[in-house]
Design a protein around this motif. Sequence first.
Motif, mmCIF file in Angstrom:
data_model
loop_
_atom_site.group_PDB
_atom_site.id
_atom_site.type_symbol
_atom_site.label_atom_id
_atom_site.label_comp_id
_atom_site.label_asym_id
_atom_site.label_seq_id
_atom_site.Cartn_x
_atom_site.Cartn_y
_atom_site.Cartn_z
ATOM 1 N N GLY A 52 0.795 -1.293 0.054
ATOM 2 C CA GLY A 52 -0.031 -0.042 -0.158
ATOM 3 C C GLY A 52 0.816 1.179 0.114
ATOM 4 N N PRO B 48 -0.605 -0.971 -6.350
ATOM 5 C CA PRO B 48 -0.897 -1.374 -7.597
ATOM 6 C C PRO B 48 -1.170 -0.155 -8.576
ATOM 7 N N GLN B 49 -1.470 1.113 -8.043
ATOM 8 C CA GLN B 49 -1.543 2.171 -8.908
ATOM 9 C C GLN B 49 -0.394 3.111 -9.015
ATOM 10 N N VAL C 104 -7.976 16.625 0.404
ATOM 11 C CA VAL C 104 -6.971 17.456 1.589
ATOM 12 C C VAL C 104 -7.153 16.824 2.668
ATOM 13 N N LEU D 52 -0.908 -6.997 -4.258
ATOM 14 C CA LEU D 52 -0.930 -8.236 -3.230
ATOM 15 C C LEU D 52 -2.040 -8.885 -3.523
ATOM 16 N N MET E 161 -6.041 10.226 8.936
ATOM 17 C CA MET E 161 -4.645 10.456 8.533
ATOM 18 C C MET E 161 -3.689 10.660 9.703
#
Length: 415
Positions: free
Chosen positions: A10, A38-39, A53, A141, A307
Amino acid sequence: MRAPRILIAGGGPVGLALAALLSQSRESAPWDVRLIEPQAVPQWSDADVDLRVYALSRASQRILSAAGVWDAIAAKRVSPYRRMVVWEGHHDARIGTLRFDSAEVGEPDLGHIVEDRLIRTVLVDGLAAHDGVSLDLGVELAGVGATPDRVEVATADGDAIEADLLIAADGSASTVRALVDLPAVDVAYEQAAIVTHIATEQPHAMTAWQRFLPSGPIALLPLADGRSSVVWSTSSASAESFSALDDRAFAAALADATDHVLGDVVDVGPRASFPLRALHARRYCAPRVVLVGDAAHTIHPLAGQGMNLGLLDAAVLAEVLEAAVAAGEDPGDLRVLRRYERRQKGRNLKTLLAMDALHRLFSRAGPLLAPLRATGMSLVDANSFTKRRLMREALGVTGELPIAARARPGPIELN
Ligand SMILES: Cc1cc2nc3c(=O)[nH]c(=O)nc-3n(C[C@H](O)[C@H](O)[C@H](O)COP(=O)(O)OP(=O)(O)OC[C@H]3O[C@@H](n4cnc5c(N)ncnc54)[C@H](O)[C@@H]3O)c2cc1C
């Protein structure tokens, strides 16, 4: 002896920040760190402000500083907010409004609004300069198997990766959490958050504005270009109908919902909507596997803490692993991983429950509840001791902090 191999699944802000923190401590713990994502990592551009944000606390600012990237973030674009106003009925009413000012706690601000894309771009650039850390984009994964002495990961392309420890930073819908069978309590709020940027008649005054409505909270966060970022949590059905409005009708609905606190909404940017859920893993670790960030806990965005909690996870886990490796311990050993779990689980659960309780408290209607809430808010507003305590908690500078989140001398606090 070979260097411990740490695999992070990740490349969201938490996974990248953890890789950066681990790379900073390679002198005392010379591990090999590999991150798979993955991205493609979205690139920040100064031409437009990312829709996503975060309101980052002082603790998060310090952690990103310890990860070696805060100065680069601040040099590009951040928006400090000095005040916060929270209300339910009318923002200028004498009763029922809470006003916080950073000057009351002797701080230059209460935090910074920072773009997701900017944090990620700067972290990726920082990692490129470090030996012993590799970033593999386009790799997903798809399978996990742990043996007593290693963990084996299968990628969606059929490759195999071996490591001593797998760190799952793969977000709320974590594949690792499901594959390793770490059960979670998962509650869908049947709400969604609409996010957009708006220009308003009156300036935002470096203030984060938050109004509680029975349908959910709505926040206006000050952006560096003078606009405000909107996070409007409401029922999934209302989010769908508001999202379908044309810009003019949407601007009018938004101005009403925010009690015209910044006057009319004169321009609306692109909009996106995120479903809201509360999730908490019952265990954060299994042998050779550990969860961080939204993979371990996902909370209502009403106080913008997801976050901030994830970055604290990253700092605590990096600290625990560094101490373990320096003492010759195996970083994938469950006893080591439990030290991290013990430090973070209680704090995360407390915040999650507090957000959930606030959400429920303000979504209840009733002839007595609204005046009671207004009186409660006014009592808090009049009590400078309680207000200072709440501000310090929001700054993330209370409780047992990892070294990366503690104050250090120097000019970094003044951005
Ligand atoms: C509307 C909204 C507003 C918010 N505002 C705030 C705020 O103001 N302040 C704040 O602190 N928090 C905020 N949050 C919370 C914040 O967005 C999250 O807590 C944060 O994004 C979590 O970061 P993360 O890195 O753990 O997960 P994510 O950002 O979800 O990243 C997970 C990464 O894992 C990757 N991945 C997924 N599956 C795999 C796989 N199988 N293999 C490898 N990689 C994989 C994904 O591609 C992704 O890059 C908000 C949330 C919402 C919904």
